[in-house]
Design an enzyme around this catalytic site. Structure first.
Site, PDB file in Angstrom:
ATOM      1  N   VAL A 254       8.024   2.364  50.451  1.00 47.30           N
ATOM      2  CA  VAL A 254       8.511   1.366  49.494  1.00 47.30           C
ATOM      3  C   VAL A 254       9.820   0.832  50.085  1.00 47.30           C
ATOM      4  CG1 VAL A 254       9.404   0.994  47.151  1.00 47.30           C
ATOM      5  CG2 VAL A 254       7.454   2.535  47.523  1.00 47.30           C
TER       6      VAL A 254
ATOM      7  N   ARG B 175      12.609   3.165  43.442  1.00 47.83           N
ATOM      8  CA  ARG B 175      12.821   3.733  42.102  1.00 47.83           C
ATOM      9  C   ARG B 175      12.488   2.744  40.992  1.00 47.83           C
ATOM     10  NH1 ARG B 175      12.960   6.359  45.948  1.00 47.83           N
ATOM     11  NH2 ARG B 175      14.551   7.871  46.550  1.00 47.83           N
ATOM     12  N   ARG B 176      11.403   2.008  41.232  1.00 45.37           N
ATOM     13  CA  ARG B 176      10.885   1.137  40.172  1.00 45.37           C
ATOM     14  C   ARG B 176       9.420   1.478  39.902  1.00 45.37           C
ATOM     15  NH1 ARG B 176      13.091  -4.469  42.669  1.00 45.37           N
ATOM     16  NH2 ARG B 176      11.652  -5.426  41.181  1.00 45.37           N
TER      17      ARG B 176
ATOM     18  N   SER C 231       7.573  13.387  53.907  1.00 40.49           N
ATOM     19  CA  SER C 231       8.797  13.065  54.661  1.00 40.49           C
ATOM     20  C   SER C 231       9.994  13.807  54.076  1.00 40.49           C
ATOM     21  CB  SER C 231       9.064  11.567  54.647  1.00 40.49           C
ATOM     22  OG  SER C 231       9.261  11.142  53.306  1.00 40.49           O
ATOM     23  N   GLU C 232       9.937  14.041  52.753  1.00 40.43           N
ATOM     24  CA  GLU C 232      10.994  14.789  52.075  1.00 40.43           C
ATOM     25  C   GLU C 232      10.319  15.735  51.078  1.00 40.43           C
ATOM     26  OE1 GLU C 232      14.786  12.469  51.066  1.00 40.43           O
ATOM     27  OE2 GLU C 232      13.201  10.968  50.950  1.00 40.43           O
TER      28      GLU C 232
ATOM     29  N   TYR D 205       6.921  15.063  46.227  1.00 37.37           N
ATOM     30  CA  TYR D 205       5.521  15.079  45.794  1.00 37.37           C
ATOM     31  C   TYR D 205       5.125  16.154  44.787  1.00 37.37           C
ATOM     32  CZ  TYR D 205       4.770  11.516  49.305  1.00 37.37           C
ATOM     33  OH  TYR D 205       4.824  10.346  50.012  1.00 37.37           O
TER      34      TYR D 205
ATOM     35  N   PHE E  62      -0.382  13.947  59.496  1.00 35.60           N
ATOM     36  CA  PHE E  62      -0.983  12.635  59.217  1.00 35.60           C
ATOM     37  C   PHE E  62      -0.226  11.944  58.111  1.00 35.60           C
ATOM     38  CE2 PHE E  62      -3.420  15.910  56.931  1.00 35.60           C
ATOM     39  CZ  PHE E  62      -3.345  15.472  55.610  1.00 35.60           C
TER      40      PHE E  62
HETATM   41  C1  LIG Z   1       9.764   7.991  48.961  1.00 37.04           C
HETATM   42  C2  LIG Z   1       9.485   6.576  48.458  1.00 37.04           C
HETATM   43  C3  LIG Z   1       8.058   6.188  48.859  1.00 37.04           C
HETATM   44  C4  LIG Z   1       9.641   6.554  46.942  1.00 37.04           C
HETATM   45  O1  LIG Z   1       9.194   5.309  46.423  1.00 37.04           O
HETATM   46  P1  LIG Z   1       9.692   4.749  44.977  1.00 37.04           P
HETATM   47  O2  LIG Z   1       8.839   3.560  44.673  1.00 37.04           O
HETATM   48  O3  LIG Z   1      11.139   4.591  45.010  1.00 37.04           O
HETATM   49  O4  LIG Z   1       9.300   5.925  44.002  1.00 37.04           O
HETATM   50  P2  LIG Z   1       9.014   5.795  42.407  1.00 37.04           P
HETATM   51  O5  LIG Z   1       9.982   4.808  41.837  1.00 37.04           O
HETATM   52  O6  LIG Z   1       7.587   5.525  42.159  1.00 37.04           O
HETATM   53  O7  LIG Z   1       9.400   7.244  41.976  1.00 37.04           O
HETATM   54  C5  LIG Z   1       8.515   8.094  41.300  1.00 37.04           C
HETATM   55  C6  LIG Z   1       9.258   9.378  40.996  1.00 37.04           C
HETATM   56  O8  LIG Z   1       9.565  10.051  42.223  1.00 37.04           O
HETATM   57  C7  LIG Z   1      10.976  10.274  42.331  1.00 37.04           C
HETATM   58  N1  LIG Z   1      11.342  10.080  43.737  1.00 37.04           N
HETATM   59  C8  LIG Z   1      11.064   9.022  44.501  1.00 37.04           C
HETATM   60  N2  LIG Z   1      11.557   9.210  45.731  1.00 37.04           N
HETATM   61  C9  LIG Z   1      12.170  10.412  45.741  1.00 37.04           C
HETATM   62  C10 LIG Z   1      12.867  11.123  46.739  1.00 37.04           C
HETATM   63  N3  LIG Z   1      13.036  10.636  47.972  1.00 37.04           N
HETATM   64  N4  LIG Z   1      13.357  12.334  46.409  1.00 37.04           N
HETATM   65  C11 LIG Z   1      13.195  12.835  45.163  1.00 37.04           C
HETATM   66  N5  LIG Z   1      12.526  12.173  44.169  1.00 37.04           N
HETATM   67  C12 LIG Z   1      12.028  10.964  44.469  1.00 37.04           C
HETATM   68  C13 LIG Z   1      11.588   9.221  41.466  1.00 37.04           C
HETATM   69  O9  LIG Z   1      12.876   9.601  41.040  1.00 37.04           O
HETATM   70  C14 LIG Z   1      10.596   9.151  40.313  1.00 37.04           C
HETATM   71  O10 LIG Z   1      10.803  10.261  39.449  1.00 37.04           O
HETATM   72  P3  LIG Z   1      10.466  10.174  37.868  1.00 37.04           P
HETATM   73  O11 LIG Z   1       9.018   9.824  37.759  1.00 37.04           O
HETATM   74  O12 LIG Z   1      10.804  11.516  37.384  1.00 37.04           O
HETATM   75  O13 LIG Z   1      11.336   9.085  37.359  1.00 37.04           O
HETATM   76  C15 LIG Z   1      10.475   5.557  49.071  1.00 37.04           C
HETATM   77  O14 LIG Z   1      11.777   5.959  48.764  1.00 37.04           O
HETATM   78  C16 LIG Z   1      10.347   5.389  50.589  1.00 37.04           C
HETATM   79  O15 LIG Z   1       9.634   4.529  51.053  1.00 37.04           O
HETATM   80  N6  LIG Z   1      11.065   6.211  51.388  1.00 37.04           N
HETATM   81  C17 LIG Z   1      11.086   6.070  52.837  1.00 37.04           C
HETATM   82  C18 LIG Z   1       9.717   6.333  53.469  1.00 37.04           C
HETATM   83  C19 LIG Z   1       9.156   7.654  53.050  1.00 37.04           C
HETATM   84  O16 LIG Z   1       9.838   8.658  53.056  1.00 37.04           O
HETATM   85  N7  LIG Z   1       7.869   7.651  52.655  1.00 37.04           N
HETATM   86  C20 LIG Z   1       7.167   8.838  52.252  1.00 37.04           C
HETATM   87  C21 LIG Z   1       6.277   9.252  53.366  1.00 37.04           C
HETATM   88  S1  LIG Z   1       5.522  10.825  53.089  1.00 37.04           S
END
Ligand SMILES: CC(C)(COP(=O)(O)OP(=O)(O)OC[C@H]1O[C@@H](n2cnc3c(N)ncnc32)[C@H](O)[C@@H]1OP(=O)(O)O)[C@@H](O)C(=O)NCCC(=O)NCCS
Length: 403
Positions: A87, A93-94, A121-122, A126, A403
């Site tokens: 994202v 966080r939307r 990734s973190e 999940y 993966f």
């Molecule tokens: C991780 C990522 C995909 C999150 O996307 P996002 O659209 O901001 O996530 P959402 O708004 O749908 O969040 C859903 C929930 O997850 C939580 N969350 C999202 N990212 C998080 C993170 N990095 N650490 C902890 N919690 C996280 C949110 O707080 C939210 O919690 P809630 O439902 O209790 O309010 C985005 O930050 C990103 O692209 N990061 C860089 C690439 C990456 O790491 N991708 C994952 C590959 S495995």
């Protein structure tokens, strides 16, 4: 505002855009890093299994599914492999990740995949979506200079493979050696071609090309190691590192042979491997085990979507019955003679565990006792002990595939 954010399945014409957004969010540039990435994407992601969210014209979020076959105790089962989740920083966080996961899971159900797996990734992301750590990996760094490995053991012969030889030899060895390794992913021809035998500047990162060495016992190939060499000198003393990409052995003799080989490469006293199994033999094959440093971390994560289907799919090493409550879904698991049945139940639960916790139990990598002690599973001491016996499996889980 969210009404503008439209999620859809990509067409073939959107592959490049998806990849550009993906690479940007991971901090790279698609063209520089991986010019052939789009053709690889098409070879590995089944049509209709990749999604983007657009804001106006711009791709702001991405996700895709691999159609994996996962090795589980006693067999294999279909697994949706969640991948390419991004994202853009402008849209975090939307709720876009949440929407993408919902779509991924709905799509997995349509394809009859009762479990979903991913590499995170973190580690904090999940669990809330029902994914639990299901395999662990060790990052190894060893200084084997001057050490004798596998002293006094009977070993296999070793054979250097050229590239065509490796392409022919490795897949059947891998298939044999991982057939009973829970957590391994069955590799298609495309996966071997596009992932394992990929040779691109980004995959080398300044080291040598891939090399391959196989072990041989009579007419049979029993294991292999794929590696790169990184040559370094420390004040005129050779201090090179052999970077293992993968070491796969069908038994202990082949594994010992491969470590003996790796420890004996002149000018390269150091060996590293980021994805070693937790039951690797190296520390036990040398007199000075502290020469091997190990950092353990989470490997593949699993989410059991259809709990009853997933639990009935695996084999169990012990007989017994257990009523599980998983976030309000109650099922009765009964294992007898290695075969299991699992069906909805209204009986009182023996073990209450959340979906992520069940993902961690599924391949035997974490025990019910550990989860109970951590407050992540609840049941009587007898029920927890029964769950330990049921989910335990003699072969440690390992997923050699990011993966
Ligand atoms: C991780 C990522 C995909 C999150 O996307 P996002 O659209 O901001 O996530 P959402 O708004 O749908 O969040 C859903 C929930 O997850 C939580 N969350 C999202 N990212 C998080 C993170 N990095 N650490 C902890 N919690 C996280 C949110 O707080 C939210 O919690 P809630 O439902 O209790 O309010 C985005 O930050 C990103 O692209 N990061 C860089 C690439 C990456 O790491 N991708 C994952 C590959 S495995």
């Amino acid at each position: 505002m969210t009404s503008m954010l439209e999620l859809h399945t990509i067409t073939d014409g959107e592959v490049e855009e998806l990849r550009a957004a993906l690479m940007t969010t991971f901090g790279d540039d698609a063209d520089d890093v991986d010019p052939d990435g789009a053709s690889r994407f098409r070879a590995l992601i089944p049509p209709g299994r990749a999604w983007v969210v657009r804001d106006g014209g711009q791709v702001v979020a991405t996700a895709a599914s691999f159609a994996h076959e996962l090795v589980i105790p006693g067999g294999t089962m279909a697994m949706a492999g969640l991948t390419m989740v991004t994202v853009r920083p402008t849209h975090r966080r939307r709720g876009l990740l949440r929407r993408l996961i919902d779509r991924h899971l709905a799509d997995a159900r349509d394809h009859g995949e009762a479990v979903s797996g991913l590499w995170a990734s973190e580690a904090a992301i999940y669990g809330r979506f029902g994914y639990g750590v299901a395999t662990f990996v060790d990052a190894l760094e060893a200084d084997l200079g001057g050490l004798e490995v596998a002293a006094g053991r009977e070993l296999d012969a070793v054979t250097w493979l050229d590239e065509p030889g490796a392409r022919e030899a490795l897949p059947p060895i891998y298939a044999r050696a991982t057939a009973d390794r829970p957590g391994a992913v069955v590799r298609s021809d495309a996966w071997w071609r596009e992932r394992r035998f990929l040779e691109a500047p980004f995959s080398r990162a300044g080291a040598s090309r891939r090399r391959h060495v196989a072990t041989r016992r009579g007419d049979e190939l029993t294991g292999y190691v794929a590696f790169r060499q990184r040559s370094t000198w420390d004040a005129a003393v050779a201090a090179g590192t052999v970077e293992v990409l993968e070491l796969v052995a069908q038994d202990a003799r082949a594994e010992a042979t491969l470590w003996r080989f790796l420890a004996g490469i002149d000018l390269f006293p150091r060996v590293s491997w980021g994805l070693a199994p937790v039951d690797g033999l190296l520390p036990w094959l040398i007199a000075d085990a502290r020469r091997v440093r190990r950092r353990r971390s989470d490997g593949m994560w699993l989410r059991l979507d259809d709990v009853a289907v997933a639990l009935a799919a695996r084999a169990y090493a012990d007989d017994g019955a257990l009523v599980l409550d998983v976030e309000g879904t109650r099922v009765r698991l009964e294992a007898a003679g290695g075969v299991a049945a699992c069906a909805p139940s209204t009986a009182t639960a023996d073990l209450t565990v959340d979906r992520a916790g069940l993902g961690s139990l599924f391949l035997g990598a974490v025990t019910a006792t550990t989860l109970a002690r951590a407050g992540r599973a609840h049941g009587s001491a007898a029920a927890v002990a029964r769950a330990d016996r049921l989910f335990a499996w003699p072969v440690d889980a390992w997923c050699p595939e990011v993966f």
